[in-house]
Design a protein around this motif. Sequence first.
Motif, PDB file in Angstrom:
ATOM      1  N   ASP A  17       0.847  -1.219   0.000  1.00  0.00           N
ATOM      2  CA  ASP A  17       0.000   0.000   0.000  1.00  0.00           C
ATOM      3  C   ASP A  17       0.870   1.253   0.000  1.00  0.00           C
ATOM      4  N   THR A  18       1.856   1.268   0.882  1.00  0.00           N
ATOM      5  CA  THR A  18       2.730   2.448   0.986  1.00  0.00           C
ATOM      6  C   THR A  18       3.566   2.615  -0.274  1.00  0.00           C
ATOM      7  N   VAL A  20       2.881   1.620  -3.359  1.00  0.00           N
ATOM      8  CA  VAL A  20       2.045   2.124  -4.463  1.00  0.00           C
ATOM      9  C   VAL A  20       1.682   3.588  -4.241  1.00  0.00           C
ATOM     10  N   SER A  21       1.389   3.933  -2.969  1.00  0.00           N
ATOM     11  CA  SER A  21       1.048   5.326  -2.649  1.00  0.00           C
ATOM     12  C   SER A  21       2.197   6.259  -2.982  1.00  0.00           C
ATOM     13  N   ASP A  22       3.428   5.840  -2.633  1.00  0.00           N
ATOM     14  CA  ASP A  22       4.601   6.671  -2.937  1.00  0.00           C
ATOM     15  C   ASP A  22       4.842   6.771  -4.441  1.00  0.00           C
ATOM     16  N   LEU A  23       4.655   5.658  -5.136  1.00  0.00           N
ATOM     17  CA  LEU A  23       4.804   5.688  -6.595  1.00  0.00           C
ATOM     18  C   LEU A  23       3.785   6.630  -7.233  1.00  0.00           C
ATOM     19  N   MET A  24       2.564   6.609  -6.693  1.00  0.00           N
ATOM     20  CA  MET A  24       1.497   7.452  -7.263  1.00  0.00           C
ATOM     21  C   MET A  24       1.730   8.936  -6.974  1.00  0.00           C
ATOM     22  N   LYS A  25       2.422   9.223  -5.871  1.00  0.00           N
ATOM     23  CA  LYS A  25       2.745  10.630  -5.593  1.00  0.00           C
ATOM     24  C   LYS A  25       3.593  11.202  -6.715  1.00  0.00           C
ATOM     25  N   ALA A  26       4.528  10.418  -7.158  1.00  0.00           N
ATOM     26  CA  ALA A  26       5.386  10.857  -8.265  1.00  0.00           C
ATOM     27  C   ALA A  26       4.585  10.994  -9.546  1.00  0.00           C
ATOM     28  N   GLU A  27       3.691  10.034  -9.763  1.00  0.00           N
ATOM     29  CA  GLU A  27       2.854  10.083 -10.976  1.00  0.00           C
ATOM     30  C   GLU A  27       1.894  11.270 -10.950  1.00  0.00           C
ATOM     31  N   ARG A  28       1.539  11.695  -9.713  1.00  0.00           N
ATOM     32  CA  ARG A  28       0.522  12.742  -9.575  1.00  0.00           C
ATOM     33  C   ARG A  28       1.096  14.153  -9.697  1.00  0.00           C
ATOM     34  N   VAL A  29       2.392  14.298  -9.773  1.00  0.00           N
ATOM     35  CA  VAL A  29       3.021  15.626  -9.843  1.00  0.00           C
ATOM     36  C   VAL A  29       2.462  16.479 -10.985  1.00  0.00           C
ATOM     37  N   PRO A  30       2.348  15.955 -12.211  1.00  0.00           N
ATOM     38  CA  PRO A  30       1.767  16.771 -13.293  1.00  0.00           C
ATOM     39  C   PRO A  30       0.325  17.190 -12.998  1.00  0.00           C
ATOM     40  N   LEU A  31      -0.432  16.299 -12.348  1.00  0.00           N
ATOM     41  CA  LEU A  31      -1.815  16.644 -11.996  1.00  0.00           C
ATOM     42  C   LEU A  31      -1.848  17.775 -10.979  1.00  0.00           C
ATOM     43  N   ASP A  32      -0.934  17.711  -9.987  1.00  0.00           N
ATOM     44  CA  ASP A  32      -0.857  18.780  -8.993  1.00  0.00           C
ATOM     45  C   ASP A  32      -0.558  20.124  -9.655  1.00  0.00           C
ATOM     46  N   LYS A  33       0.327  20.089 -10.652  1.00  0.00           N
ATOM     47  CA  LYS A  33       0.666  21.337 -11.354  1.00  0.00           C
ATOM     48  C   LYS A  33      -0.541  21.891 -12.107  1.00  0.00           C
ATOM     49  N   LEU A  34      -1.320  21.005 -12.707  1.00  0.00           N
ATOM     50  CA  LEU A  34      -2.542  21.449 -13.389  1.00  0.00           C
ATOM     51  C   LEU A  34      -3.528  22.055 -12.400  1.00  0.00           C
ATOM     52  N   THR A  35      -3.680  21.406 -11.249  1.00  0.00           N
ATOM     53  CA  THR A  35      -4.595  21.906 -10.222  1.00  0.00           C
ATOM     54  C   THR A  35      -4.133  23.261  -9.695  1.00  0.00           C
ATOM     55  N   GLN A  36      -2.821  23.412  -9.521  1.00  0.00           N
ATOM     56  CA  GLN A  36      -2.286  24.698  -9.070  1.00  0.00           C
ATOM     57  C   GLN A  36      -2.504  25.785 -10.112  1.00  0.00           C
ATOM     58  N   LYS A  37      -2.321  25.429 -11.365  1.00  0.00           N
ATOM     59  CA  LYS A  37      -2.542  26.394 -12.441  1.00  0.00           C
ATOM     60  C   LYS A  37      -4.004  26.813 -12.490  1.00  0.00           C
ATOM     61  N   LYS A  38      -4.897  25.863 -12.299  1.00  0.00           N
ATOM     62  CA  LYS A  38      -6.330  26.174 -12.272  1.00  0.00           C
ATOM     63  C   LYS A  38      -6.655  27.142 -11.141  1.00  0.00           C
ATOM     64  N   GLN A  39      -6.106  26.862  -9.957  1.00  0.00           N
ATOM     65  CA  GLN A  39      -6.341  27.739  -8.808  1.00  0.00           C
ATOM     66  C   GLN A  39      -5.830  29.148  -9.070  1.00  0.00           C
ATOM     67  N   TYR A  40      -4.644  29.256  -9.688  1.00  0.00           N
ATOM     68  CA  TYR A  40      -4.063  30.566  -9.966  1.00  0.00           C
ATOM     69  C   TYR A  40      -4.953  31.351 -10.943  1.00  0.00           C
ATOM     70  N   LEU A  41      -5.443  30.679 -11.976  1.00  0.00           N
ATOM     71  CA  LEU A  41      -6.318  31.357 -12.943  1.00  0.00           C
ATOM     72  C   LEU A  41      -7.614  31.803 -12.291  1.00  0.00           C
ATOM     73  N   GLU A  42      -8.136  31.025 -11.352  1.00  0.00           N
ATOM     74  CA  GLU A  42      -9.355  31.418 -10.645  1.00  0.00           C
ATOM     75  C   GLU A  42      -9.099  32.652  -9.792  1.00  0.00           C
ATOM     76  N   TRP A  43      -7.924  32.699  -9.128  1.00  0.00           N
ATOM     77  CA  TRP A  43      -7.561  33.897  -8.370  1.00  0.00           C
ATOM     78  C   TRP A  43      -7.457  35.107  -9.300  1.00  0.00           C
ATOM     79  N   GLN A  44      -6.808  34.921 -10.441  1.00  0.00           N
ATOM     80  CA  GLN A  44      -6.646  36.013 -11.399  1.00  0.00           C
ATOM     81  C   GLN A  44      -8.010  36.503 -11.888  1.00  0.00           C
TER      82      GLN A  44
END
Length: 493
Positions: A17-18, A20-44
């Motif tokens: 479990d741990t 796979v969770s750690d592996l998925m954290k690495a895989e999720r980095v691009p998704l986090d960047k997209l989510t951050q970009k979305k948040q920034y555009l909403e603030w703008q």
Amino acid sequence: MASSMRIGGLASGMDIDTIVSDLMKAERVPLDKLTQKKQYLEWQRDDFREINKMMLSLDTMIFEDLILSDTYNQKTVSISDSNEVAIKNVSSASDFSGTINVKKLATAAMIVKSNTGVTDSSKKISDIFSNLAIPHEITVQAIKKDGTLDDGFKISFNPVEETLESLIAKINEQTGVTMFFDTKTGGLSVSAKNTGDVAGTDEIVLSGDLFTKLGLDTATKTAGVNAEFTYNGITTTRSSNTFTINGFEISLKNANNKDVTFSSTADVDKITEKIVKFVDEYNKLIEKLNTELNEKKYRDYQPLTSEQKEAMEEKEIELWEEKARSGTLRNDSALSSALNKMRTDFYSPISGISGLSQLAEIGITTTANYMDGGKLTIDEKKLKEAIANDPNAVRQLFAKEGTETGDKGIARRLRDTLKSTMDTIEQKAGKATSVNTTFSLGRNLDSIEDQIDRFQERLIQIEDRYWRQFTAMEKAIQQANTQSAYITQQFSM
């Protein structure tokens, strides 16, 4: 998509479990960047909309306080005897003065029947008068505010269903008279709502059998009287005690045949108050624009993901997001252009105007501190002197109409700039009721949302693949362990 059966380290002893969770954290980095970009555009988007809200508020104030003539028509009126007349300005742009002598006050016509023979107005009319036509119709004519007789209000009713009380209520609501029935005496009075005398006819004309049966045709009638007064040497009349002459309203109070003098001057304090209020709001907008355009952008502070927030204290989140949100509108071209244009609007002279042509002439200039970014300051003494000297010239300075920018007053120029800027911002950031497809930031947000959805589907597939691989490994280890145990058992026999 159904997930395969997952075996979590029973054979290998590993914490799958741990892992796979750690592996998925690495895989999720691009998704986090997209989510951050979305948040920034909403603030703008939200920061742009806040600017538009301030601009709209200023635009409304400019129209109501600097363009409409009511601001500059405010007058202080001096009257030698306020017990005799009251005078206030309504629409006069110029000062006024004069003498008025009141001979008569206007009074309303009245019809009075001291005893109608009716004792109970709550009864059905058919119970009071049995031979009225069904339906029955009455007509009431009365003097209007302009001193002429109206065309008459017709009221049709069923005597079987209508009471005298309810009919009187309809007459009072729908016609130009007020009717009163006295339950103690059986008396009935009808008075005109407007004062004055209609030449050649009565001020109240009642038609219908019901009025005859109530005895109003033989009742005591008092004619209406016009107000009579002398204004600046001319004796004249009005149907009302309140009337307008040359844009100011006169209300007659007493008829004492006494000369009353009056004069007006511009209400300098009230006009000044409106202009000062405008300058204060303008300065708030200038400060906001300068702050947003020069606000530092902290590139190392990206919007926090939900996982990051879970690991932080509330105060830490607040301080982080303060920096992450900073600089959303830094050096924005639309806001920079608006700021420069507004400065030009204020300092370019107004052509085609006599008298005042620049704000400096009425004591409004920029502050001495260049760091204020174009804020205005007011010399109130100079402003009040300009208003007292010629309020119309001050109005022209702000509100003059024109086809070209150079011909327009300061307020009209500024409104044009605000409207143009608000339109540009709305194309970028929309408004609260806008659909994302109608503005550029909204379309970007939709595109990012689509990318997020696709990436989340991909992450599900990746996670499922990891689990299939580890499950296969566990099965292989379990099979190897089973074989090893079998061989060991055989050798021990």
